[in-house]
Design an enzyme around this catalytic site. Structure first.
Site, PDB file in Angstrom:
ATOM      1  N   CYS A 112      -0.723 -59.171 -77.898  1.00 16.08           N
ATOM      2  CA  CYS A 112      -0.093 -60.430 -78.464  1.00 16.08           C
ATOM      3  C   CYS A 112       1.441 -60.373 -78.104  1.00 16.08           C
ATOM      4  O   CYS A 112       2.296 -61.285 -78.207  1.00 16.08           O
ATOM      5  CB  CYS A 112      -0.106 -60.752 -80.008  1.00 16.08           C
ATOM      6  SG  CYS A 112      -1.658 -60.829 -80.636  1.00 16.08           S
ATOM      7  N   CYS A 114       6.099 -63.352 -86.658  1.00 15.22           N
ATOM      8  CA  CYS A 114       7.119 -62.286 -86.659  1.00 15.22           C
ATOM      9  C   CYS A 114       7.516 -61.879 -88.017  1.00 15.22           C
ATOM     10  O   CYS A 114       7.861 -60.855 -88.158  1.00 15.22           O
ATOM     11  CB  CYS A 114       8.455 -62.859 -85.896  1.00 15.22           C
ATOM     12  SG  CYS A 114       7.989 -63.128 -84.063  1.00 15.22           S
TER      13      CYS A 114
END
Ligand SMILES: Cc1ncc(COP(=O)(O)O)c(C=O)c1O
Lengths: 312, 402
Positions: free
Chosen positions: A35, A106
């Site tokens: 990713c 994140c």
């Protein structure tokens, strides 16, 4: 480009605590290289007090991944491990002045790195319970895995269900095609077929900003037998009466002026009139009337009633 | 210092001459080209001229082979859906794994509707295997769609040869030439290419105009039916501003074709050499010996592309990346994946795409700017040690994730 807050930019351009901490006694490696985001968090923990004396990060990732890592290290320094564990990913995002929905993961990675590092310090096995899928609903940042799991767990079969359980699809509705695809697959897997809702079917409580034209009438419930004009007006009055408490709670009210065929003329008063909510209120009233009467009607503010009534 | 634009494969600046050419069409030249009166007539004439300019750039045999559309994507969709409608008994499509989403997402959708889509694979340099292609050609195939040049790596595909193979097998051939038109010479009348897509904004024309080239005699079914515009093949009142602009842009592209393939290519080569000389653990992706003259795609290992772009942008340098983060998706570019580039490099790919407006000074500035940015990000990377990548990076740092 992303709409990053000034704090995100600041932490990206000038990251705090970059690099591994010397004499670290807690390490958390999380992320997924496929990713494109991965983070190693190193902590130096004072054994007696469990206070985090120092924290450092090494991150492979985009601007917000680096900023989230930097923010995390700032947030945990000086905290005890138990205090640090109360930090949520939303706290990290808030610290940064918010993150775009596509980048919320994140902050999730940051929180997980912390959990992993603390587990590592305590000699525990850290199990990742988080599985990330492609973002489907951008309004509420809901990903495919979440939608799929919720459909499976609750045997969902409509977009409305999915919205009610996950919020996905409850905003701009552009992702409905994607949700339908997931629904079709999941329903096929349990031996059912996805059936789309009726054209123009509206969700309870969601109203159109403008009154639809008669041609665009929603598919209405079967007509409930023919009402006399007096019965019809009585039903309308009852519906308005039922809605009145809600309107009054907002400092407004509604008053029936006239009924002319499909047109129902009302006066909105108080806080409802004139404000930009008026159109929504009218739409809501109209929706309720359509449902109760079982026929299409149009709710029109009395002020917009044509002067020459005949032949309009 | 002025900003440096090296993202011309994303879109280009409208050439000032193009701007000048279209201005009257915002004001006095507002007529409908279909109208009989003077207002419309002049506009109709301007469209005819624009059509000829496109014809010249493409080397098309007839002006009527040019159909104006709203963008490259519309041209792509029109071509493929037309072929499927024209040959309803044929249920297969051949394309490649590295196409633009304008083709890939359409094909994936068609696959969900029951069509069989064959996606040709590429090797580590992005090259196709023509034997695999030859084996797939059959009378079950409605259309082949292969891009002329890849938008990310710039790699060129042998579309002329592939079109001949398709024609010999009695199969329609379409090419998405959105990145190729205006950058490399072409002469469609000498080829077996049946349909070709281009997009104005990639060659210094405005956004919102494209072309579908349709070879005379090829069976066609319009996407938009309605008025008689574009000879009934694309109904809807013409985007006169876009079309006139595209015509001018095609004229200019033809004039600059040599410049693009000599000077621009040399600037690109200098950029490549300059960066690779200064940055270790970086490599060019795609097929450097066979690519667009303006495109350079470099993979910077162990760091992530969006972070590179943000730091470049801070210095006024515009480029783009194949990292997952720049697109908001979860995977790095499908093009890089298809070429087998490892994740630690695929996320760090940066595409520099030049135009005839770039100067040698700009290129030198970029060569100066890139190495410190890469070094700065590598310092943050868990894969990077004091003097280079850590040993066995994939084992030494193996993060936990589902
Ligand atoms: C190869 C390719 N095909 C199609 C398109 C889409 O063109 P447009 O933006 O005009 O729809 C692009 C643009 O990025 C492209 O690079």
């Amino acid at each position: 480009m992303w709409d990053y807050s000034e704090t995100v930019k600041e932490h990206f351009y000038n990251p705090r605590n970059a690099g591994a901490v010397a004499e670290a006694n807690a390490v958390g490696d999380v992320g997924s290289i496929s990713c494109g985001d991965a983070l190693r968090l190193t902590l130096k923990v004072e054994p007696d007090t469990e206070v985090i004396l120092d924290a450092g990060f090494q991150t492979f990732g985009c601007g917000s991944a680096i900023a989230s890592s930097s923010a995390l290290t700032e947030m945990v320094k000086g905290k005890t491990l138990d205090e640090a564990l109360t930090i949520t990913n939303q706290d990290i995002a808030d610290f940064l002045g918010g993150l775009p929905p596509e980048k919320m993961h994140c902050s999730v990675m940051g929180r997980e790195a912390l959990q992993a590092a603390i587990a590592n310090y305590r000699g525990e096995e850290w199990e990742d319970d988080h599985e990330e899928g492609a973002l489907v609903c951008k309004c509420f940042a809901i990903d495919e895995v979440m939608i799929r799991d919720t459909i499976k767990a609750n045997n969902l079969s409509s977009i409305e269900d999915v919205t009610n359980y996950t919020k996905a699809g409850g905003g701009c509705s552009s992702c409905h095609e994607g949700i339908e695809k997931i629904l079709s697959e999941e329903m096929a897997a349990r031996g059912e077929t996805f059936v789309p809702g009726a054209v123009g079917k509206k969700k309870e409580g969601v109203v159109k900003l403008k009154s639809p034209k008669p041609e665009a009438a929603p598919v209405v419930a079967a007509a409930k037998g023919k009402l006399t004009t007096v019965q019809r007006i009585r039903v309308i009055e009852e519906v308005l009466e039922g809605l009145r408490p809600a309107l009054k709670a907002d400092g407004g009210d509604v008053e029936l002026i006239d009924v002319d065929g499909k047109n129902i003329y009302v006066n909105l008063v108080g806080a409802c009139s004139g404000c930009q909510m008026a159109a929504m209120t009218l739409g809501g009233v109209q929706q309720k009337l359509i449902e109760t009467l079982g026929e299409f009607v149009k709710v029109v503010p009395h002020s917009e009633r044509p002067v020459a009534i005949e032949g309009v | 210092m002025a900003d440096i634009y090296l993202d011309n494969n994303a879109t280009t600046m409208v050439d000032p001459d193009v701007v000048a050419a279209v201005m009257p069409f915002f004001s006095e030249q507002f007529g409908n080209p279909s109208s009989l009166h003077n207002f419309g007539n002049k506009v109709g004439f301007a469209l005819k001229q624009a059509r000829q300019s496109v014809q010249n750039l493409l080397g098309a045999e007839h002006e009527s082979e040019i159909i104006f559309t709203s963008c490259g994507t519309e041209s792509d969709s029109t071509a493929i859906l037309s072929a499927l409608k024209a040959y309803p008994e044929r249920k297969e499509i051949i394309t490649t794994v590295v196409e633009h989403p304008a083709i890939l997402n359409l094909c994936d959708n068609l696959a969900s509707e029951g069509y069989t889509v064959h996606k040709l694979k590429v090797d580590s340099k992005g090259r196709l295997d023509l034997d695999e292609y030859a084996r797939l050609l059959s009378d079950k195939v409605a259309v082949v769609s292969v891009m002329w040049a890849n938008n990310e790596s710039g790699t060129l595909f042998p579309v002329e040869k592939m079109a001949e193979m398709a024609e010999a097998a009695d199969v329609l051939f379409h090419t998405d030439a959105v990145q190729a038109v205006g950058k490399i010479p072409m002469n469609l009348q000498d080829t077996s290419i049946h349909m070709l897509s281009l997009s104005g904004h990639k060659l210094h024309a405005p956004k919102g105009v494209g072309v579908l080239y349709l070879k005379r005699g090829v069976r066609f079914r319009p996407l938009l039916r309605g008025g008689h515009q574009e000879r009934g093949r694309r109904a809807g009142t013409e985007n006169t501003i876009g079309i006139v602009g595209l015509g001018k842009a095609c004229e200019l592209a033809l004039q600059h074709m040599e410049y693009e393939n000599t000077t621009v290519a040399a600037l690109r080569d200098r950029l490549q050499a300059g960066i690779l000389a200064a940055v270790p653990h970086a490599f060019v992706t795609g097929d450097p010996s066979n690519r667009l003259p303006n495109t350079l795609n470099i993979a910077f290992e162990y760091i992530e592309g969006e972070a590179i772009l943000l730091l470049l942008n801070k210095q006024g340098i515009a480029a783009s990346s194949g990292s997952a983060c720049t697109s908001g998706s979860l995977e790095p570019s499908h093009v890089m994946k298809a070429m087998g580039i490892p994740y630690t490099a695929a996320h760090g790919t940066v595409r520099f795409s030049l135009s005839r407006y770039n100067t040698a000074e700009e290129i030198e500035r970029v060569i100066e700017a890139v190495p410190p940015i890469v070094a700065q990000l590598r310092k943050l990377s868990p894969y990077w040690g004091a003097n280079g990548p850590i040993e066995n990076p994939e084992q030494a740092f193996a993060p936990v994730y589902a």
